[in-house]
Design a protein around this motif. Structure first.
Motif, PDB file in Angstrom:
ATOM      1  N   PRO A 276       0.827  -1.209   0.000  1.00 44.03           N
ATOM      2  CA  PRO A 276       0.000   0.000   0.000  1.00 44.03           C
ATOM      3  C   PRO A 276       0.862   1.260   0.000  1.00 44.03           C
ATOM      4  N   GLU A 277       0.311   2.328  -0.570  1.00 41.89           N
ATOM      5  CA  GLU A 277       1.041   3.591  -0.603  1.00 41.89           C
ATOM      6  C   GLU A 277       1.371   4.087   0.797  1.00 41.89           C
ATOM      7  N   SER A 278       0.477   3.802   1.747  1.00 44.88           N
ATOM      8  CA  SER A 278       0.700   4.269   3.114  1.00 44.88           C
ATOM      9  C   SER A 278       1.982   3.695   3.700  1.00 44.88           C
ATOM     10  N   LEU A 279       2.314   2.435   3.337  1.00 45.21           N
ATOM     11  CA  LEU A 279       3.548   1.824   3.838  1.00 45.21           C
ATOM     12  C   LEU A 279       4.767   2.545   3.295  1.00 45.21           C
ATOM     13  N   ALA A 280       4.757   2.809   1.986  1.00 44.31           N
ATOM     14  CA  ALA A 280       5.880   3.528   1.390  1.00 44.31           C
ATOM     15  C   ALA A 280       6.028   4.914   2.010  1.00 44.31           C
ATOM     16  N   THR A 281       4.905   5.554   2.294  1.00 49.37           N
ATOM     17  CA  THR A 281       4.958   6.882   2.920  1.00 49.37           C
ATOM     18  C   THR A 281       5.575   6.808   4.304  1.00 49.37           C
ATOM     19  N   LEU A 283       7.657   4.649   5.393  1.00 51.37           N
ATOM     20  CA  LEU A 283       9.075   4.317   5.288  1.00 51.37           C
ATOM     21  C   LEU A 283       9.885   5.415   4.610  1.00 51.37           C
ATOM     22  N   GLY A 284       9.185   6.448   4.128  1.00 50.54           N
ATOM     23  CA  GLY A 284       9.883   7.530   3.447  1.00 50.54           C
ATOM     24  C   GLY A 284      10.413   7.138   2.078  1.00 50.54           C
ATOM     25  N   ILE A 285       9.712   6.201   1.425  1.00 47.77           N
ATOM     26  CA  ILE A 285      10.155   5.690   0.123  1.00 47.77           C
ATOM     27  C   ILE A 285       9.308   6.303  -0.980  1.00 47.77           C
ATOM     28  N   GLU A 286       9.953   6.812  -2.003  1.00 47.82           N
ATOM     29  CA  GLU A 286       9.243   7.310  -3.182  1.00 47.82           C
ATOM     30  C   GLU A 286       9.326   6.256  -4.268  1.00 47.82           C
ATOM     31  N   GLY A 287       8.262   5.533  -4.441  1.00 49.98           N
ATOM     32  CA  GLY A 287       8.232   4.464  -5.422  1.00 49.98           C
ATOM     33  C   GLY A 287       7.256   3.396  -4.996  1.00 49.98           C
ATOM     34  N   LEU A 288       7.180   2.331  -5.782  1.00 52.97           N
ATOM     35  CA  LEU A 288       6.240   1.234  -5.546  1.00 52.97           C
ATOM     36  C   LEU A 288       7.000   0.057  -4.949  1.00 52.97           C
ATOM     37  N   VAL A 289       6.671  -0.266  -3.706  1.00 49.35           N
ATOM     38  CA  VAL A 289       7.360  -1.342  -2.997  1.00 49.35           C
ATOM     39  C   VAL A 289       6.803  -2.689  -3.458  1.00 49.35           C
ATOM     40  N   VAL A 290       7.690  -3.582  -3.895  1.00 50.65           N
ATOM     41  CA  VAL A 290       7.291  -4.925  -4.304  1.00 50.65           C
ATOM     42  C   VAL A 290       7.249  -5.811  -3.066  1.00 50.65           C
ATOM     43  N   VAL A 291       6.055  -6.316  -2.730  1.00 51.33           N
ATOM     44  CA  VAL A 291       5.921  -7.224  -1.584  1.00 51.33           C
ATOM     45  C   VAL A 291       6.375  -8.620  -1.971  1.00 51.33           C
ATOM     46  N   ARG A 292       5.885  -9.107  -3.120  1.00 47.31           N
ATOM     47  CA  ARG A 292       6.307 -10.415  -3.634  1.00 47.31           C
ATOM     48  C   ARG A 292       5.966 -10.505  -5.104  1.00 47.31           C
ATOM     49  N   THR A 293       6.529 -11.489  -5.772  1.00 45.31           N
ATOM     50  CA  THR A 293       6.222 -11.746  -7.183  1.00 45.31           C
ATOM     51  C   THR A 293       5.416 -13.034  -7.286  1.00 45.31           C
ATOM     52  N   ASN A 322       9.750   2.804 -18.209  1.00 47.76           N
ATOM     53  CA  ASN A 322      10.053   3.437 -19.502  1.00 47.76           C
ATOM     54  C   ASN A 322      10.365   4.927 -19.344  1.00 47.76           C
ATOM     55  N   GLY A 323      11.049   5.259 -18.256  1.00 46.99           N
ATOM     56  CA  GLY A 323      11.440   6.646 -18.022  1.00 46.99           C
ATOM     57  C   GLY A 323      10.393   7.491 -17.329  1.00 46.99           C
ATOM     58  N   THR A 324       9.189   6.960 -17.118  1.00 42.89           N
ATOM     59  CA  THR A 324       8.132   7.702 -16.437  1.00 42.89           C
ATOM     60  C   THR A 324       8.164   7.391 -14.948  1.00 42.89           C
ATOM     61  N   PRO A 325       8.231   8.403 -14.092  1.00 43.72           N
ATOM     62  CA  PRO A 325       8.298   8.147 -12.646  1.00 43.72           C
ATOM     63  C   PRO A 325       7.105   7.360 -12.132  1.00 43.72           C
ATOM     64  N   VAL A 326       7.361   6.463 -11.192  1.00 43.96           N
ATOM     65  CA  VAL A 326       6.320   5.676 -10.538  1.00 43.96           C
ATOM     66  C   VAL A 326       6.352   5.998  -9.053  1.00 43.96           C
ATOM     67  N   ARG A 327       5.263   6.566  -8.559  1.00 40.88           N
ATOM     68  CA  ARG A 327       5.162   6.902  -7.140  1.00 40.88           C
ATOM     69  C   ARG A 327       4.033   6.143  -6.455  1.00 40.88           C
ATOM     70  N   ARG A 328       3.141   5.564  -7.246  1.00 41.31           N
ATOM     71  CA  ARG A 328       2.013   4.835  -6.680  1.00 41.31           C
ATOM     72  C   ARG A 328       1.574   3.783  -7.684  1.00 41.31           C
ATOM     73  N   LEU A 329       0.678   2.906  -7.252  1.00 44.64           N
ATOM     74  CA  LEU A 329       0.269   1.770  -8.075  1.00 44.64           C
ATOM     75  C   LEU A 329      -0.355   2.210  -9.395  1.00 44.64           C
ATOM     76  N   VAL A 330      -1.168   3.270  -9.365  1.00 45.96           N
ATOM     77  CA  VAL A 330      -1.857   3.686 -10.578  1.00 45.96           C
ATOM     78  C   VAL A 330      -0.863   4.137 -11.647  1.00 45.96           C
ATOM     79  N   ASP A 331       0.307   4.645 -11.248  1.00 46.32           N
ATOM     80  CA  ASP A 331       1.319   5.030 -12.232  1.00 46.32           C
ATOM     81  C   ASP A 331       1.791   3.804 -13.013  1.00 46.32           C
ATOM     82  N   LEU A 332       1.972   2.691 -12.308  1.00 48.14           N
ATOM     83  CA  LEU A 332       2.394   1.454 -12.977  1.00 48.14           C
ATOM     84  C   LEU A 332       1.283   0.906 -13.855  1.00 48.14           C
TER      85      LEU A 332
END
Length: 370
Positions: A276-281, A283-293, A322-332
């Protein structure tokens, strides 16, 4: 008594008499006992003529949709007669093409075993579910009728919409069919969660009144073109609070043809479970955290790393596609949908203190995750 004083008293009494008698005199001599003359009016204002023209042109193509879960048939009943009764669910739809296809919301017909459509002229026809896309809250019905349907609504574009331009909604709020509401586009590029666990991106926000029963109806611009499909309201009370949402027509125009031809649309993904975005927030992380594949998925084959369950350490963080920043799930998911199934993406991944680039293939994951 002085003569002038008597005269003054008589005058005062006369004035009081007239004042007391005034209501009676008005009723006696001024009551409108015959029909009043009609005052001619001038021309309608330009915005009034525009609104009337839109409704006259588009409303015949807007229908009421009623679905019933379980085995109870409609037995020829009007759809609004079933509104609110056991298992019935109602909403709005509109004519998409000359082949009898009707577009509505997925949540209006999901789980329904019997579906009926009532046209603007009052005719009721049975309909079958041709395709459904819960990820976009869209569904397509096919009407079984020998009579010709009204013409399809002209399709516009949602890519060039501006906040503040006029918006018009036609639907069946609370079963009251053929209702028109007007407003403006309040915001663009909203995100709307769906029951399938994904988010619809670039959603239109409008203050045109949208209430229960409007779901699946058209949102129009001032040219009478389709710019969105009304899908939800934001309201603690369940009634209109000035915040309604519509699936953008560019998404509708991409998804509906697939539903007509195949009954479903591919769900592009790479096979990850994102935090979730709240977890990344936190942790102070800008990006989409991968929990598992997902085992065997493109992300798994490309070597993406999830959270270490033993240590709890964060694994890969997707920071761009592809060079576009990803900050949340909807960006991906936006980039996945633009790329489409069968194409490849280049991910920029933060792994520890280093950044690596990973190429992954986009596949149809069937609603299982990003």
């Amino acid at each position: 008594m002085d003569r002038s004083v008597r005269f003054l008293l008589i005058a005062i009494l006369a004035v009081l008499g007239v004042m007391l008698a005034q209501p009676w005199l008005q009723r006696q001599f001024f009551s409108a006992t015959e029909p009043r003359a009609i005052e001619p009016r001038g021309d309608l204002a330009e915005w009034e003529r525009t609104t009337i023209a839109i409704f006259d042109r588009v409303s015949p193509s807007v229908v009421q949709v009623a679905g019933r879960a379980g085995g109870d048939a409609f037995a020829g009943a009007e759809p609004d007669e079933q509104n609110g009764s056991g298992g019935a669910q109602t909403g709005t739809g509109f004519v998409w093409d000359a082949a009898g296809h009707i577009v509505t919301n997925a949540h209006v017909v999901q789980g329904a075993t019997e579906i009926a459509v009532r046209l603007a002229n009052g005719d009721v026809a049975r309909a079958e579910l041709r395709g459904i896309a819960p990820n976009y809250d869209l569904a397509v019905l096919r009407v079984s009728t020998s009579r010709p349907l009204p013409p399809p609504i002209p399709v516009g574009s949602s890519g060039d919409l501006k906040v503040g331009q006029a918006a018009f909604a036609i639907g069946n709020p609370f079963g009251l069919d053929q209702s028109l509401t007007t407003g403006v586009i309040s915001a663009l590029k909203r995100r709307l969660p769906t029951s399938a666990g994904r988010e619809i991106s670039n959603v239109i926000q409008t203050d045109a009144a949208i209430n229960p029963g409007n779901s699946g109806g058209p949102l129009l611009d001032s040219a009478g073109r389709l710019i969105g499909v009304n899908t939800a309201i934001f309201s603690p009370s369940g009634s209109n609070a000035g915040i309604g949402f519509a699936v953008p027509v560019d998404t509708v125009n991409r998804v509906v043809p697939g539903l007509i031809s195949r009954g479903r649309v591919p769900t592009p993904g790479i096979g990850i479970v994102a935090a979730p975005e709240s977890l990344a927030t936190r942790l102070g992380i800008e990006g989409l955290v991968v929990v598992r594949t997902v085992p065997g998925s493109p992300a798994d084959r490309a070597g993406l790393r999830g959270v270490d369950r033993m240590s709890g350490l964060v694994g890969d963080v997707i920071v761009s596609v592809n060079g576009t920043p990803v900050r949340r799930l909807v960006d991906l998911t936006d980039e996945l949908e633009q790329a489409g199934v069968g194409n490849r993406l280049e991910l920029e991944v933060l792994r520890g203190r280093s950044t690596v680039k990973v190429a992954v293939e986009v596949v149809d994951i069937g609603g299982r995750g990003p």
